[in-house]
Design a protein around this motif. Sequence first.
Motif, PDB file in Angstrom:
ATOM      1  N   CYS A 121       0.619   2.464  12.724  1.00 42.84           N
ATOM      2  CA  CYS A 121       0.317   3.898  12.785  1.00 42.84           C
ATOM      3  C   CYS A 121       1.526   4.669  13.309  1.00 42.84           C
ATOM      4  O   CYS A 121       1.921   5.691  12.743  1.00 42.84           O
ATOM      5  CB  CYS A 121      -0.906   4.124  13.686  1.00 42.84           C
ATOM      6  SG  CYS A 121      -1.266   5.863  14.038  1.00 42.84           S
ATOM      7  N   SER A 176      -1.151   8.097   8.908  1.00 40.93           N
ATOM      8  CA  SER A 176      -1.460   6.919   8.104  1.00 40.93           C
ATOM      9  C   SER A 176      -2.930   6.501   8.236  1.00 40.93           C
ATOM     10  O   SER A 176      -3.553   6.689   9.289  1.00 40.93           O
ATOM     11  CB  SER A 176      -0.568   5.764   8.556  1.00 40.93           C
ATOM     12  OG  SER A 176      -1.009   4.533   8.051  1.00 40.93           O
ATOM     13  N   TRP A 234      -2.044   1.513  -0.337  1.00 43.57           N
ATOM     14  CA  TRP A 234      -0.930   1.344   0.599  1.00 43.57           C
ATOM     15  C   TRP A 234      -0.211   0.030   0.316  1.00 43.57           C
ATOM     16  O   TRP A 234      -0.835  -1.023   0.193  1.00 43.57           O
ATOM     17  CB  TRP A 234      -1.451   1.365   2.037  1.00 43.57           C
ATOM     18  CG  TRP A 234      -0.370   1.563   3.060  1.00 43.57           C
ATOM     19  CD1 TRP A 234       0.091   2.753   3.553  1.00 43.57           C
ATOM     20  CD2 TRP A 234       0.399   0.538   3.712  1.00 43.57           C
ATOM     21  NE1 TRP A 234       1.088   2.538   4.473  1.00 43.57           N
ATOM     22  CE2 TRP A 234       1.303   1.189   4.591  1.00 43.57           C
ATOM     23  CE3 TRP A 234       0.418  -0.858   3.639  1.00 43.57           C
ATOM     24  CZ2 TRP A 234       2.205   0.494   5.392  1.00 43.57           C
ATOM     25  CZ3 TRP A 234       1.325  -1.552   4.425  1.00 43.57           C
ATOM     26  CH2 TRP A 234       2.203  -0.883   5.287  1.00 43.57           C
ATOM     27  N   TRP A 255      -3.826   3.645   8.739  1.00 42.07           N
ATOM     28  CA  TRP A 255      -3.844   2.646   9.811  1.00 42.07           C
ATOM     29  C   TRP A 255      -4.270   3.267  11.152  1.00 42.07           C
ATOM     30  O   TRP A 255      -4.784   2.566  12.028  1.00 42.07           O
ATOM     31  CB  TRP A 255      -2.463   2.013   9.966  1.00 42.07           C
ATOM     32  CG  TRP A 255      -2.054   1.158   8.801  1.00 42.07           C
ATOM     33  CD1 TRP A 255      -1.209   1.498   7.793  1.00 42.07           C
ATOM     34  CD2 TRP A 255      -2.481  -0.186   8.521  1.00 42.07           C
ATOM     35  NE1 TRP A 255      -1.076   0.462   6.897  1.00 42.07           N
ATOM     36  CE2 TRP A 255      -1.842  -0.588   7.322  1.00 42.07           C
ATOM     37  CE3 TRP A 255      -3.328  -1.079   9.176  1.00 42.07           C
ATOM     38  CZ2 TRP A 255      -2.024  -1.851   6.765  1.00 42.07           C
ATOM     39  CZ3 TRP A 255      -3.521  -2.341   8.624  1.00 42.07           C
ATOM     40  CH2 TRP A 255      -2.879  -2.718   7.435  1.00 42.07           C
ATOM     41  N   GLU A 292       4.645   4.731  10.767  1.00 44.90           N
ATOM     42  CA  GLU A 292       4.386   5.584   9.616  1.00 44.90           C
ATOM     43  C   GLU A 292       4.562   7.055   9.981  1.00 44.90           C
ATOM     44  O   GLU A 292       5.102   7.850   9.210  1.00 44.90           O
ATOM     45  CB  GLU A 292       2.961   5.352   9.096  1.00 44.90           C
ATOM     46  CG  GLU A 292       2.721   3.994   8.485  1.00 44.90           C
ATOM     47  CD  GLU A 292       3.313   3.873   7.096  1.00 44.90           C
ATOM     48  OE1 GLU A 292       2.718   4.388   6.136  1.00 44.90           O
ATOM     49  OE2 GLU A 292       4.399   3.262   6.977  1.00 44.90           O
TER      50      GLU A 292
END
Length: 466
Positions: free
Chosen positions: A272, A283, A124, A285, A275
Amino acid sequence: MPIILWKLVFILLTTTVIGIFSCCYSNVIPEGDPNIPAIAKYFCTKGRYEEVNPYLIQDILAVNRSILKPPSARCRQIHLTAIIRHGTRYPTAKNVQKMQKLYELVRSSATAKHSWLQEIQTQWKMWYTEEMDGRLVQKGVDDHKHLAIRLSKLFPSMISEEKLRGRLIKFITSSKHRCINSTLSFQAGLTELWNIKDMEFDHAVNDALMRFFDQCDRFVQEVEKNPSALTEVDKFKQGPEMKRVQQKIADRLGVPYDLITDDMAEAAFYMCAYEFAIKTVNSPWCHLFDEVDAQVMEYAIDLKQFWKRGYGHDINSKSSCILFHDAFSRLDQAVAESKSDQPVTEAVTVQVGHAETLLPLLTLLGFFKDNNTLMSTNYASQTQRSFRTSCMLPYAANLLLVLYDCGRDGLRLQPLLNEKPVAFPGLNDQQASMPLYQDVREHYKHLLRGCDFETECRLFTNPTDA
């Protein structure tokens, strides 16, 4: 009490909370879709419109005209005011800075051995830049194009090619790029739908209406620039619920507790959310939160919105007096023209602003007011609250005021929020979602006679001036 029993009680309470939190959604979000984060319904003002209306996930242009339910076949729509939030946008520069700090911390210090964490550390890349600063993304363009098409299907006699070509549809926007571009996207949705290539349509930039909060001196001084106005928010951020979320994030990353601040937790939550909203990506995250954590994060954000834009301070809603009067003056004009058998000169008004535009107005009208004030100490008792920005204010959120002439059944006004009928709070009527217009005006007469923007927003220089 034995530890095992305590654990059982915790599990039961957690399960109950999750069930209650989900109940504000009238439709069930598809379960098990790997592309949708399990916590997507808690993203507050960073949420997709599709989470509020999940049927759109299957068909983005779906509408159900039967929800309008006029009292008789004689009813015809004569005016529509649509107050709409801009579409999906990039994070602001301030949020990008917070996200950058989190990203650097994870890259340099995270030690836990999770596959999703390794994905963040090795694959990422931080692609957000401060230059993006809240600008509209392609998803935001689509939000407004699709909304325009759906509203043309929901109100075909109002949002029509004939009325657009006749310039009976008026467009007003905030000066921010994301709002102007959302307005242009809404117009493009209609012109592409009807293949209009021989005309162009203008819009008016009006910050006095769509960014009234910037021009209300009392709000700016007493709330916007006053740290004590958000005391409850600060207390909650330092409270046990948020501390537990921060500790769980630290555990998942394998870093010391003191490295994860409330700003870091918020940055992770937004990482999150952005994304997903921008790229429709679940994601890595998002693995930093479970559903209980997301509920706490949602409450922290709702608490801020409550005290900064909602019921927390009286001036929050009173700052929207100018928009309130503007809406009713348009309705009054349509009523007068209809009663005198004249054509309605402004069939549709599309006004594009911000979450900060809609929330004070919804508050002024009395929507989503709970019996108890949202506080830092009553999180557990607020699980059934109606004040939830995840439901109220996703990207492209909209308040529609639809005026009907129903002949012998009178002139009626129907409010819809996010394309779903709602009832004016405190207004008892057999046609609750479509009351007589005169009853609505009577219900809000204290605001129509008062609620003067200049008076409400004037700063008092000393106590005797009040």
